[in-house]
Design a protein around this motif. Structure first.
Motif, PDB file in Angstrom:
ATOM      1  N   TYR A  23       0.879  -1.186   0.000  1.00  0.00           N
ATOM      2  CA  TYR A  23       0.000   0.000   0.000  1.00  0.00           C
ATOM      3  C   TYR A  23       0.906   1.222   0.000  1.00  0.00           C
ATOM      4  O   TYR A  23       1.808   1.340   0.837  1.00  0.00           O
ATOM      5  CB  TYR A  23      -0.904   0.024   1.232  1.00  0.00           C
ATOM      6  CG  TYR A  23      -1.926   1.156   1.217  1.00  0.00           C
ATOM      7  CD1 TYR A  23      -3.173   0.977   0.638  1.00  0.00           C
ATOM      8  CD2 TYR A  23      -1.631   2.393   1.781  1.00  0.00           C
ATOM      9  CE1 TYR A  23      -4.111   2.014   0.612  1.00  0.00           C
ATOM     10  CE2 TYR A  23      -2.553   3.431   1.764  1.00  0.00           C
ATOM     11  CZ  TYR A  23      -3.793   3.237   1.182  1.00  0.00           C
ATOM     12  OH  TYR A  23      -4.713   4.274   1.152  1.00  0.00           O
ATOM     13  N   ILE A  34     -11.149   7.184   1.802  1.00  0.00           N
ATOM     14  CA  ILE A  34     -10.762   5.838   1.377  1.00  0.00           C
ATOM     15  C   ILE A  34     -12.056   5.074   1.145  1.00  0.00           C
ATOM     16  O   ILE A  34     -12.852   4.887   2.067  1.00  0.00           O
ATOM     17  CB  ILE A  34      -9.912   5.151   2.466  1.00  0.00           C
ATOM     18  CG1 ILE A  34      -8.620   5.935   2.695  1.00  0.00           C
ATOM     19  CG2 ILE A  34      -9.597   3.712   2.072  1.00  0.00           C
ATOM     20  CD1 ILE A  34      -7.773   5.401   3.838  1.00  0.00           C
ATOM     21  N   GLY A  36     -14.488   1.853  -0.766  1.00  0.00           N
ATOM     22  CA  GLY A  36     -14.438   0.472  -1.242  1.00  0.00           C
ATOM     23  C   GLY A  36     -15.579  -0.333  -0.648  1.00  0.00           C
ATOM     24  O   GLY A  36     -16.310   0.138   0.229  1.00  0.00           O
ATOM     25  N   LYS A  42     -10.538  -1.475   4.173  1.00  0.00           N
ATOM     26  CA  LYS A  42     -10.432  -0.036   4.508  1.00  0.00           C
ATOM     27  C   LYS A  42     -10.071   0.159   5.980  1.00  0.00           C
ATOM     28  O   LYS A  42      -9.184   0.939   6.325  1.00  0.00           O
ATOM     29  CB  LYS A  42     -11.757   0.674   4.192  1.00  0.00           C
ATOM     30  CG  LYS A  42     -12.238   0.531   2.757  1.00  0.00           C
ATOM     31  CD  LYS A  42     -13.477   1.347   2.494  1.00  0.00           C
ATOM     32  CE  LYS A  42     -14.675   0.922   3.340  1.00  0.00           C
ATOM     33  NZ  LYS A  42     -15.084  -0.485   3.130  1.00  0.00           N
ATOM     34  N   SER A 626     -11.771  -0.020  -3.675  1.00  0.00           N
ATOM     35  CA  SER A 626     -11.346  -1.399  -3.403  1.00  0.00           C
ATOM     36  C   SER A 626     -12.543  -2.342  -3.415  1.00  0.00           C
ATOM     37  O   SER A 626     -13.682  -1.947  -3.161  1.00  0.00           O
ATOM     38  CB  SER A 626     -10.630  -1.476  -2.050  1.00  0.00           C
ATOM     39  OG  SER A 626     -11.477  -1.021  -1.012  1.00  0.00           O
ATOM     40  N   ARG A 631      -8.360  -5.770  -3.312  1.00  0.00           N
ATOM     41  CA  ARG A 631      -8.425  -5.280  -1.950  1.00  0.00           C
ATOM     42  C   ARG A 631      -7.542  -4.047  -1.754  1.00  0.00           C
ATOM     43  O   ARG A 631      -6.634  -3.774  -2.554  1.00  0.00           O
ATOM     44  CB  ARG A 631      -8.027  -6.374  -0.960  1.00  0.00           C
ATOM     45  CG  ARG A 631      -8.897  -7.636  -1.054  1.00  0.00           C
ATOM     46  CD  ARG A 631      -8.499  -8.658  -0.010  1.00  0.00           C
ATOM     47  NE  ARG A 631      -8.749  -8.159   1.330  1.00  0.00           N
ATOM     48  CZ  ARG A 631      -9.921  -8.245   1.962  1.00  0.00           C
ATOM     49  NH1 ARG A 631     -10.952  -8.830   1.355  1.00  0.00           N
ATOM     50  NH2 ARG A 631     -10.066  -7.777   3.171  1.00  0.00           N
ATOM     51  N   THR A 632      -7.830  -3.335  -0.678  1.00  0.00           N
ATOM     52  CA  THR A 632      -7.062  -2.123  -0.377  1.00  0.00           C
ATOM     53  C   THR A 632      -5.590  -2.455  -0.183  1.00  0.00           C
ATOM     54  O   THR A 632      -4.704  -1.756  -0.667  1.00  0.00           O
ATOM     55  CB  THR A 632      -7.607  -1.450   0.909  1.00  0.00           C
ATOM     56  OG1 THR A 632      -9.026  -1.343   0.806  1.00  0.00           O
ATOM     57  CG2 THR A 632      -7.007  -0.075   1.083  1.00  0.00           C
TER      58      THR A 632
END
Length: 635
Positions: A23, A34, A36, A42, A626, A631-632
């Protein structure tokens, strides 16, 4: 934008799995979103961010534990630094701090970093103390004798999904109301640094007063059987009397020895006792000189250290002001050469010095200020510890000097007496006189010891009176400051309540008490918020209430520079507890409106699975949306 102190802004977040980045996103001032799908990582990112800022995260997700280190590039009152912590199950991990951005940090050698433990000691700073110094925050010591940490501040800055929504603070198992109250007072600007310094001084004085009283009690116990006034005049008079008695006895001994020498049998006289006494005098004289040399050496070291400590304190103040001075003055332009006074041509451009043509590097200057501030703070703490130890040793040596001087004086008197009259080892008839002389000699030594105790008694009694006077002054001063801070706290509470009320009244019409919000009451120590005297609402309304309060706290701090809030809010609960999408989106837009209207540097970071359409753009968003497939965290 105007920069209030303290201000903490996240500029970049890097999360590593071994040496691979999983990340890496840049953040900006204002609103950072942020976004998703639910359960796409998150909250994990926000937990790791808070850990990187100094929080103590107790519960990690399985994806978080696949990572092993986090780096957070921050601005601390405008100075750039990189904070680095290991991600592990064990709590209270240390922190490494580098003065500069992430790129420079990742290529820097290990010697360019500074490692700080979670908890400090007398000779070593914690990372919270280092960050507080860079944010110009005072070190607050609570009534439980514990110092506030970044972890405690982040408990009211970061709202996570696992904590009860009806509480202000992030959940902690062993949670003292005193600590929560201290955090609230600090962030509201109602904790004056002078009160803290006075309280530290009061505790030191109280500890010293206890030690002095204990020593005085011991001295009184030793002198308790004396049936006369305990003063130096008595000791001097008594010692004089005893010396007269001893001289009289020595006269008798001298006459008896002379009589034996003239009229006695032709016996051999021994000088052994004189030699022994002379050796004792030499040894004790050397001891006196050695002790005095040690005292002189330590006093010179202490004087030199005091000057060094004063220079470090001056340097710290200068470093804190350096950034402000640089921002205010900017670059210095010369019209003429300062050496030959010839007219200077401006051909270097705006990004280089027109005198030496070297390029400007503001970031490097701020990096140096961060590193120098940390280094000077460490040096100052270590120097103070060493200075305190020197003072203790000097006092011990002074006490030792007095004892050795008394022993030397007694030995010298004894040698003088023996040199006046050669003593016979064979004459038993002098034994009684010698025994009496020895008894008087021991009594002289006892009086000298008592004289030392009486001198110490006077010195300690005077010190106890000084301590009592200083304690009284400090207590009165703090009482006045605390009274003024009550006014400050009242003002801060009013401003927070006003800002919170604005958010509640702008909520969608779901909770009547919010639409008609008049009285907003809250208690940091009690960890509760109420509206119009009510604190029981639906779960989704409690989410709105908690986030409105945290946002209200932040924006009150942008209105009033006396707050010590770091002008940062991290929210992971804007859609918690069954929150309907429209209500969450409405709150998101309220945050953006308030942020755009603020005239002061600040930052809000929040996570959402249902972002408002008009906010779904790079002005506000961080990274990509995301999902479970993307995924994040790229682990």
């Amino acid at each position: 934008m105007t920069l209030y102190s303290p201000t903490l802004t996240v500029r970049r977040l890097v999360i590593l799995k071994d040496t691979k980045s999983v990340y890496d996103e840049r953040f900006h001032a204002g609103v950072n979103i942020i976004r998703g799908e639910n359960s796409s990582g998150k909250s994990t990112v926000l937990n790791i961010l808070v850990h990187g800022l100094g929080g103590d995260v107790s519960q990690w997700s399985e994806h978080a534990l696949l990572c092993n280190r986090v780096l957070v590039e921050v601005e601390l009152n405008g100075k750039v630094a990189t904070l680095s912590r290991e991600i592990a199950r064990t709590a209270k991990r240390p922190m490494d701090i580098f003065g500069g951005d992430v790129d420079a940090a990742m290529s820097a050698g290990i010697t360019e970093w500074r490692r700080y433990p979670f908890a400090g000691s007398e000779g070593k700073q914690s990372f919270s103390q280092a960050i507080f110094a860079l944010l110009d925050l005072p070190e607050v010591q609570t009534e439980t004798s514990s110092k506030l940490t970044m972890h405690q501040l982040l408990r009211v800055i970061y709202s996570d999904q696992l904590s009860p929504v009806e509480n202000i603070f992030r959940f902690e198992r062993f949670d003292a109301p005193i600590v929560r109250e201290a955090v609230g007072r600090l962030l509201c600007g109602a904790y004056h640094s002078e009160i803290y310094e006075n309280e530290v001084r009061i505790r030191l004085l109280e500890k010293e007063e206890t030690a002095v009283s204990s020593t005085l009690a011991s001295i009184y116990s030793v002198l308790g059987g004396v049936q006369h006034s305990l003063n130096e005049d008595w000791a001097a008079a008594r010692e004089g009397e005893l010396w007269q008695t001893l001289k009289s006895l020595e006269g008798e001994i001298e006459a008896a020895e002379e009589d034996l020498f003239v009229n006695g049998d032709n016996e051999t006289f021994s000088l052994t006792e004189q030699r022994t006494a002379f050796t004792d005098v030499q040894t004790l004289q050397a001891n006196v000189s050695a002790v005095r040399r040690e005292i002189e050496e330590l006093e010179l070291e202490a004087a030199d250290s005091a000057a060094f400590i004063a220079s470090l304190q001056t340097k710290l103040v200068a470093l804190k002001d350096a950034g402000l001075v640089s921002d205010e003055i900017g670059t210095v332009d010369f019209l003429w050469c300062p050496s030959c006074y010839a007219t200077l041509e401006r051909d270097a451009g705006d990004h280089a010095c027109h005198l030496c043509k070297s390029p400007f590097d503001d970031e490097r200057l701020k990096m140096r200020i961060v590193n120098l501030t940390n280094d000077v703070g460490i040096q100052l703490r270590q120097s103070n510890v060493l200075q305190k130890e020197r003072q203790r040793l000097i006092q011990e040596l002074r006490d030792r000097e007095r004892v050795v001087e008394n022993e030397w004086h007694s030995a010298s008197e004894r040698l003088a007496a023996l040199q006046r009259t050669p003593s016979s080892d064979l004459r038993s008839r002098l034994r009684t006189l010698n025994q009496r002389a020895g008894y008087v000699q021991r009594e002289i030594e006892d009086v000298q010891e008592k004289a030392g105790l009486i001198e110490q008694l006077g010195r300690l009694s005077a010190r106890k009176a000084e301590i009592a006077a200083e304690l009284s002054d400090l207590t009165d001063r703090n009482a006045a400051l605390i009274a003024s801070e009550r006014d400050r706290l009242g003002k801060a509470y009013t401003e927070i309540a006003d800002r919170t009320r604005q958010f509640l009244r702008a909520d969608l019409p779901r909770q009547e008490a919010f639409q008609n919000a008049r009285e907003i009451s809250f208690s940091f120590g009690g960890d509760k918020i109420s509206v119009n005297g009510e604190s029981y609402f639906s779960a989704s309304s409690l989410v709105i209430l908690k986030n409105s309060f945290l946002a209200g706290f932040l924006f009150a701090a942008t209105d009033d520079k006396e707050f010590r809030h770091p002008r940062l809010a991290i929210l992971d609960t804007v859609e918690d507890k069954g929150m309907e999408p429209e209500r969450s989106r409405n709150f998101q837009k309220l945050l953006v409106t308030a942020s755009n209207a603020a005239k002061v540097e600040h930052q809000i970071i929040f996570a959402t699975a249902m972002i408002a359409d008009e906010l779904d753009n790079p002005t506000y968003t961080i990274g990509s949306f995301s999902s479970h497939d993307d995924r994040t965290l790229a682990v």
